[in-house]
Design a protein around this motif. Structure first.
Motif, PDB file in Angstrom:
ATOM      1  N   GLY A 124      -0.260   6.599  15.526  1.00 53.20           N
ATOM      2  CA  GLY A 124       1.041   7.233  15.391  1.00 53.20           C
ATOM      3  C   GLY A 124       2.151   6.335  14.870  1.00 53.20           C
ATOM      4  O   GLY A 124       3.246   6.819  14.589  1.00 53.20           O
ATOM      5  N   VAL A 125       1.910   5.038  14.729  1.00 55.08           N
ATOM      6  CA  VAL A 125       2.953   4.106  14.268  1.00 55.08           C
ATOM      7  C   VAL A 125       2.943   4.043  12.740  1.00 55.08           C
ATOM      8  O   VAL A 125       1.923   3.719  12.135  1.00 55.08           O
ATOM      9  N   ARG A 126       4.084   4.378  12.130  1.00 52.45           N
ATOM     10  CA  ARG A 126       4.205   4.271  10.671  1.00 52.45           C
ATOM     11  C   ARG A 126       4.186   2.803  10.288  1.00 52.45           C
ATOM     12  O   ARG A 126       4.888   1.986  10.888  1.00 52.45           O
ATOM     13  N   HIS A 127       3.366   2.491   9.278  1.00 49.50           N
ATOM     14  CA  HIS A 127       3.216   1.103   8.863  1.00 49.50           C
ATOM     15  C   HIS A 127       2.916   1.024   7.372  1.00 49.50           C
ATOM     16  O   HIS A 127       2.530   2.013   6.750  1.00 49.50           O
ATOM     17  N   LEU A 169       0.836  -1.205   0.000  1.00 52.82           N
ATOM     18  CA  LEU A 169       0.000   0.000   0.000  1.00 52.82           C
ATOM     19  C   LEU A 169       0.870   1.254   0.000  1.00 52.82           C
ATOM     20  O   LEU A 169       1.103   1.844  -1.035  1.00 52.82           O
ATOM     21  N   ALA A 170       1.351   1.682   1.152  1.00 53.53           N
ATOM     22  CA  ALA A 170       2.211   2.868   1.286  1.00 53.53           C
ATOM     23  C   ALA A 170       2.578   3.011   2.761  1.00 53.53           C
ATOM     24  O   ALA A 170       1.770   2.702   3.639  1.00 53.53           O
ATOM     25  N   TRP A 171       3.770   3.504   2.997  1.00 57.19           N
ATOM     26  CA  TRP A 171       4.149   3.831   4.370  1.00 57.19           C
ATOM     27  C   TRP A 171       3.320   5.024   4.799  1.00 57.19           C
ATOM     28  O   TRP A 171       3.286   6.047   4.112  1.00 57.19           O
ATOM     29  N   MET A 195       6.544  -2.253   9.948  1.00 55.34           N
ATOM     30  CA  MET A 195       6.638  -1.084  10.816  1.00 55.34           C
ATOM     31  C   MET A 195       8.118  -0.784  11.009  1.00 55.34           C
ATOM     32  O   MET A 195       8.952  -1.656  10.786  1.00 55.34           O
ATOM     33  N   GLU A 196       8.435   0.419  11.399  1.00 52.83           N
ATOM     34  CA  GLU A 196       9.838   0.801  11.538  1.00 52.83           C
ATOM     35  C   GLU A 196      10.564  -0.062  12.571  1.00 52.83           C
ATOM     36  O   GLU A 196      11.751  -0.300  12.458  1.00 52.83           O
TER      37      GLU A 196
END
Length: 123
Positions: free
Chosen positions: A81-84, A40-42, A63-64
């Motif tokens: 708030g977690v980049r995924h 999908l996209a970060w 995730m990072e």
């Protein structure tokens, strides 16, 4: 009385990848289903958690801090708030539970981003 639905059947009937459809509402949340394939996209959702439940197939949520791998019947909540980045190496069907305020690709817009109006279209 509400209509009885099968999230698995609705997801299987979708013709587009990465185009979630709202199938129900619970208080301030939408229940969505989607057919996904590829990446999908970060992105992140600053104020909303996002629940992924795999209805069919296999999903990796990058995730990072590392990735989680989900098989059919398994779920994971990505904390606010977690980049995924959701990734399905082969077609996967998922159910999502998100607050109504959750933007499809959060803080980024790509060609795969779907508006709420698109997600509310009849199945």
């Amino acid at each position: 009385m509400s209509n009885v639905i099968s999230p698995k059947q609705v997801a299987a009937s979708l013709s587009e990848h990465w185009s979630p459809r709202v199938v129900a509402e619970v208080d301030d949340s939408y229940i969505k289903v989607a057919k996904i394939n590829g990446s999908l996209a970060w992105h992140s959702h600053d104020n909303e958690d996002e629940l992924f439940l795999v209805l069919k197939g296999h999903l990796r949520i990058e995730m990072e801090q590392g990735s989680v791998e989900l098989s059919e019947g398994e779920m994971y909540v990505v904390p606010k708030g977690v980049r995924h980045n959701p990734v399905a190496e082969q077609e996967c069907h998922v159910m999502l539970i998100e607050r109504k305020s959750t933007l499809h690709t959060g803080d980024v817009v790509t060609e795969k981003t779907r508006s709420l109006a698109e997600q509310l279209r009849p199945v």
